[in-house]
Scaffold this active site. Structure first.
Site, mmCIF file in Angstrom:
data_model
loop_
_atom_site.group_PDB
_atom_site.id
_atom_site.type_symbol
_atom_site.label_atom_id
_atom_site.label_comp_id
_atom_site.label_asym_id
_atom_site.label_seq_id
_atom_site.Cartn_x
_atom_site.Cartn_y
_atom_site.Cartn_z
ATOM 1 N N GLU A 11 0.862 -1.194 0.000
ATOM 2 C CA GLU A 11 0.000 0.000 0.000
ATOM 3 C C GLU A 11 0.891 1.235 0.000
ATOM 4 O O GLU A 11 1.693 1.411 0.917
ATOM 5 C CB GLU A 11 -0.908 -0.036 1.247
ATOM 6 N N ASP A 60 -8.143 0.383 -7.548
ATOM 7 C CA ASP A 60 -8.788 1.589 -8.102
ATOM 8 C C ASP A 60 -9.105 1.374 -9.576
ATOM 9 O O ASP A 60 -8.217 1.039 -10.362
ATOM 10 C CB ASP A 60 -7.849 2.789 -7.949
HETATM 11 C C1 LIG Z 1 -10.229 1.220 -3.667
HETATM 12 S S1 LIG Z 1 -8.995 0.910 -2.463
HETATM 13 C C2 LIG Z 1 -9.341 -0.765 -1.943
HETATM 14 C C3 LIG Z 1 -8.709 -1.079 -0.592
HETATM 15 C C4 LIG Z 1 -8.999 -2.500 -0.031
HETATM 16 N N1 LIG Z 1 -8.356 -3.529 -0.873
HETATM 17 C C5 LIG Z 1 -10.470 -2.760 0.071
HETATM 18 O O1 LIG Z 1 -11.009 -3.570 -0.724
HETATM 19 O O2 LIG Z 1 -11.106 -2.173 0.973
HETATM 20 C C6 LIG Z 1 -7.566 0.691 -3.495
HETATM 21 C C7 LIG Z 1 -6.268 0.742 -2.700
HETATM 22 O O3 LIG Z 1 -5.191 0.324 -3.557
HETATM 23 C C8 LIG Z 1 -4.070 1.144 -3.293
HETATM 24 N N2 LIG Z 1 -3.229 1.087 -4.500
HETATM 25 C C9 LIG Z 1 -3.443 1.722 -5.683
HETATM 26 N N3 LIG Z 1 -2.453 1.440 -6.555
HETATM 27 C C10 LIG Z 1 -1.609 0.599 -5.905
HETATM 28 C C11 LIG Z 1 -0.399 -0.040 -6.279
HETATM 29 N N4 LIG Z 1 0.130 0.155 -7.493
HETATM 30 N N5 LIG Z 1 0.225 -0.831 -5.366
HETATM 31 C C12 LIG Z 1 -0.322 -1.014 -4.141
HETATM 32 N N6 LIG Z 1 -1.471 -0.442 -3.739
HETATM 33 C C13 LIG Z 1 -2.098 0.358 -4.599
HETATM 34 C C14 LIG Z 1 -4.681 2.507 -2.992
HETATM 35 O O4 LIG Z 1 -3.789 3.350 -2.267
HETATM 36 C C15 LIG Z 1 -5.906 2.123 -2.166
HETATM 37 O O5 LIG Z 1 -5.616 2.017 -0.790
#
Ligand SMILES: C[S@@+](CC[C@H](N)C(=O)[O-])C[C@H]1O[C@@H](n2cnc3c(N)ncnc32)[C@H](O)[C@@H]1O
Length: 158
Positions: A11, A60
Site C-alpha cells: 500500500e 482503483d
Molecule cells: C479502492 S482501495 C481498496 C482497498 C482495499 N483492498 C479494500 O477492498 O477495501 C484501493 C487501494 O489500492 C491502493 N493502490 C493503488 N495502486 C496501488 C499499487 N500500485 N500498489 C499497491 N497499492 C495500490 C490505494 O492506495 C488504495 O488504498
C-alpha cells in the site's frame, strides 16, 4: 485466519499503512510483512515463482480514459505476476465496476500465463466462502452495488 501463511501487504498510501500496523500490533499478528509502496516494485524484486496466491481486491478502477495507465491489472503487471507466481497459484480479483471487471478479464484472457472464469460476468457476483471481506466491498454493498469476484490461475510451469 491463516497464522501459518506468510503474507505481504502492499500500500503506497501512508495512512493505510499506519492503520494496518496498528491492527497488526493490537491483534499480535506476526505473519504479515508490509511493503509501503507500489506493489509492482515488490513484484519486480521477488524471486520467480515465489507467490502462492495474490489478492487485488477493489483496486482503483480509474474509469477515465486518461487514467487507464494507472490501472493495476495491465499486461505489464500480468507479466510481473506471471514471473512471480508459482505454477497453479491463484490470482483473486474483486471490483464493483462492471467496465473494470470486463477490462481485467480482457487483459487476462489474452495473457498466455493465466487461465480463468469463462462465460458472462453475471455468474461471478457471489463472494466465495473463503474470500476476505474488505472495506471497499462493504462500501460498494452499502451503495447497492453488486461486486464481481474473479479467480484466475497461473498456468503450470513447464
Ligand atoms: C479502492 S482501495 C481498496 C482497498 C482495499 N483492498 C479494500 O477492498 O477495501 C484501493 C487501494 O489500492 C491502493 N493502490 C493503488 N495502486 C496501488 C499499487 N500500485 N500498489 C499497491 N497499492 C495500490 C490505494 O492506495 C488504495 O488504498
Amino acid at each position: 485466519m491463516h497464522p501459518y501463511h506468510g503474507l505481504i501487504g502492499c500500500e503506497p498510501f501512508v495512512n493505510g499503512i499506519v492503520k494496518l500496523l496498528a491492527t497488526l500490533t493490537r491483534e499480535r499478528i506476526d505473519n504479515v510483512r508490509v511493503f509501503p509502496d507500489d506493489a509492482r516494485l515488490l513484484l519486480a524484486a521477488l524471486e520467480p515463482a515465489s507467490l502462492a496466491r495474490v489478492f487485488a481486491l477493489f483496486p482503483d478502477p480509474w474509469p477515465k480514459k486518461r487514467h487507464e495507465g494507472r490501472r493495476l491489472v495491465t499486461s505489464d503487471t500480468l507479466d510481473l505476476l506471471a514471473r512471480t507466481m508459482a505454477g497453479g497459484a491463484e490470482l483473486r480479483l474483486a471490483t464493483d465496476d462492471a467496465d473494470f471487471a470486463a477490462w481485467m478479464r480482457a487483459q487476462l484472457h489474452v495473457h498466455e500465463a493465466f487461465e480463468g472464469p469463462a462465460g458472462g460476468l453475471e455468474g461471478y457476483r457471489e463472494r466465495p466462502a473463503d474470500w476476505p471481506p474488505t472495506r471497499y466491498e462493504a462500501k460498494a454493498l452499502a451503495a447497492g452495488h453488486r461486486p464481481f469476484y474473479l479467480v484466475y490461475r497461473r498456468r503450470p510451469r513447464p
